[in-house]
Design an enzyme around this catalytic site. Sequence first.
Site, short mmCIF file in Angstrom:
data_model
loop_
_atom_site.label_atom_id
_atom_site.label_comp_id
_atom_site.label_asym_id
_atom_site.label_seq_id
_atom_site.Cartn_x
_atom_site.Cartn_y
_atom_site.Cartn_z
N ARG A 1 -2.15 -0.16 -10.00
CA ARG A 1 -1.01 -0.94 -10.48
C ARG A 1 -1.34 -2.42 -10.47
NH1 ARG A 1 2.78 1.80 -6.60
NH2 ARG A 1 1.36 3.52 -6.96
N ASP B 1 4.16 -4.35 -7.60
CA ASP B 1 3.49 -3.16 -7.07
C ASP B 1 4.04 -1.87 -7.69
OD1 ASP B 1 5.63 -4.30 -5.22
OD2 ASP B 1 5.61 -2.23 -4.55
N ASN B 2 5.06 -1.99 -8.55
CA ASN B 2 5.60 -0.82 -9.24
C ASN B 2 5.31 -0.86 -10.74
OD1 ASN B 2 6.66 0.20 -6.85
ND2 ASN B 2 8.63 -0.82 -7.12
N GLY C 1 0.80 -1.22 0.00
CA GLY C 1 0.00 0.00 0.00
C GLY C 1 0.83 1.27 0.00
N ASP D 1 6.85 5.01 -10.00
CA ASP D 1 7.67 4.89 -8.78
C ASP D 1 9.17 4.92 -9.08
OD1 ASP D 1 5.43 4.89 -7.25
OD2 ASP D 1 5.51 2.78 -6.69
N ASP E 1 8.16 6.01 8.39
CA ASP E 1 7.51 7.19 8.95
C ASP E 1 6.66 7.96 7.95
OD1 ASP E 1 9.45 8.42 7.39
OD2 ASP E 1 10.77 8.87 9.08
N GLY F 1 2.58 3.70 1.49
CA GLY F 1 3.19 3.95 2.79
C GLY F 1 3.63 5.38 2.99
#
Length: 692
Positions: free
Chosen positions: A253, A337-338, A142, A347, A188, A144
């Site tokens: 994607r 995922d890219n 997901g 990405d 983070d 992030g």
Amino acid sequence: MAFVGPWLVPSRALRPGAPVLRLLSTVGMEEMGTALSRSPLERLEFDNVVLKKLPLDPSEEPGVRQVKGACFSRVKPQPLTKPRFVAVSHEAVGLLGLTGEEVLNDALGPEYLSGSKVMPGSEPAAHCYCGHQFGQFAGQLGDGAACYLGEVKVPAGQDPELLRENPSGRWEIQVKGAGLTPYSRQADGRKVLRSSIREFLCSEAMHFLGVPTTRAGSVVTSDSRVMRDVYYSGHPRHERCSVVLRIAPTFLRFGSFEIFKQQDEYTGRQGPSYGRDEIRGQMLDYVIEMFYPEIQQNHSDRVERNVSFFREVMLRTARLVAQWQCVGFCHGVLNTDNMSIVGLTLDYGPYGFMDRFDPNFICNASDNSGRYSYQAQPAICRWNLIKLAEALDPELPPARAKAVMEEYLDLYNSFYLENMRKKLGLLKKEEPEDEILITELLQTMHNTGADFTNSFRSLSRISCPAEGASQGEEDLVKEATAILLEQCASLEELKAANKPTMDPRELAMLLSMAQSNPALFQMISDRMTIARQLDRLSRLQELMETSEEELKNKQAEEWSRWITRYRKRLALELEGQADVQAVQEERVRVMDSTNPRVVLRNYIAQNAIEAAENGDFSEVQQVLKVLEKPFSSEPGLELPAWVGQGGDTEPGERDEGEERREEEEAASGSTARNPVPYDSKPPAWAQEICVT
């Protein structure tokens, strides 16, 4: 004023109520004043269709969690301290109906485009997806660090070609680095200046090279800080939080469809929405209706529609990776995922443009096995398409998907050859030996350590054979050889490039283990990695026994042989042509508009990053200008922005990491970096750049 007019038209219903008339007129003027006082960013018209069409996570609780039965989660971007623009792409924000000046002059622009303040109509959210990372299913991943802001309606008068590429009528905008989401895992949710500048510049560079890509509208930095260990060396430092504005028709994607995956037999992980097949159907309907409307219109049968959709995704992916190969671009992290569902480069992380041609080029220092090397990209994209097909089952029958995938290699080869013929100026005929000529060119470039971008750019300077030419063939070949020898590596450069990356003792141990304990060897290494190391070692030993003069003679021989073959092939282009001069001119024009003069080499990005970390954003802005016209030379933009300033510029507030780096360089006796033109081969220090 036009919308106030109808309220002032005399009406029987309003005759007794002149005060009412005045009231309505006043309200209208107030509304108009409010509209005019809103900034251009506040006037963007949002229509956030994906949040209406696909299921939203009902929970808005903060913190990392598994998100089941949903494609998006609402989030609250975390504000930055004193956000400010590093650079704005005028071309990219133009997609939203904005000008660069409007964005830069908007007092709230840095806040809106960093997620620090939410624009009217924006609905911040994070997308849930899964992925196969380095060949293993990783489960829920997901957004992030990325945050969906919404979908902006395409402004009136947009280029019809753009509308053809984006038939949805909306541009999705995201901010990357805006803070925590449910998908941040152990991170983070923040990005720093280094990664943000790299993504911003490469997104725009790829667009102007003609390669399908997501776009980047701006980079914002701030006084907010996060700790990062740049080289994973145990020496973390504070870096500025920075945010990129990303623009695309959609950021869905391949991995978006993997949230429904059953438990993986190797990793034991499963998609968070396993068993929710109805959501897969919803997502498929949404993607096809919005981004492939012709397929939706042309197929009443659902299965046939889905097969046609998958074939189109396969075709776009094959064409995309062929374009990467032809500009020497290596993505670095080609996980599922890219991979964009609409065929865009997506990405930008540890990417790299090749300098010296090497089919085994690995741009990501973390890719120890070379899974995502330059030459592996076409096969990896095919593997990822197979994983997409598996994720679409049962909507896409496996047998039908397999039949589609059998077309991939031929399609890729046709796209690749089409591009390569343009790069070589072979425009009039398609000869069977063209593939051999291209293969021999790349082999010659590899053997001589030639620069990929500059060697192709130089080919237009090699003339076609002409009847009655005053110069002899031998002299012309010698001249052409001299041009290409300028792009070849020196002996020391080749030695450095072929030095094994593995410690000799480790290599010896693994070779022994491969013989004595194959099962254990398979667990900790692979034969391809060892073969690459042995090949480097063999080549290095050969170079150690070669002198600089011997190397140059060998390089000249190799290029002379290839140029002779190339000129014979060029002669075929002139057969039957009445106007030879026109053919020559067209060839040069096509080649010089296909072979870029400038690409975003790592050292160019690094110069811009270091200047920005030192408080000077002018180099980022200048590099963007250079990359916007990669096929031509721009007067005044040949050298970095800081050249000619005499080193007396007033720096802005510097990062502690920049100060520490300068101290380390001074202590080690590192020499100052001499500026080189943007279209130059990389300087020696560029070999030290490590991207992970």
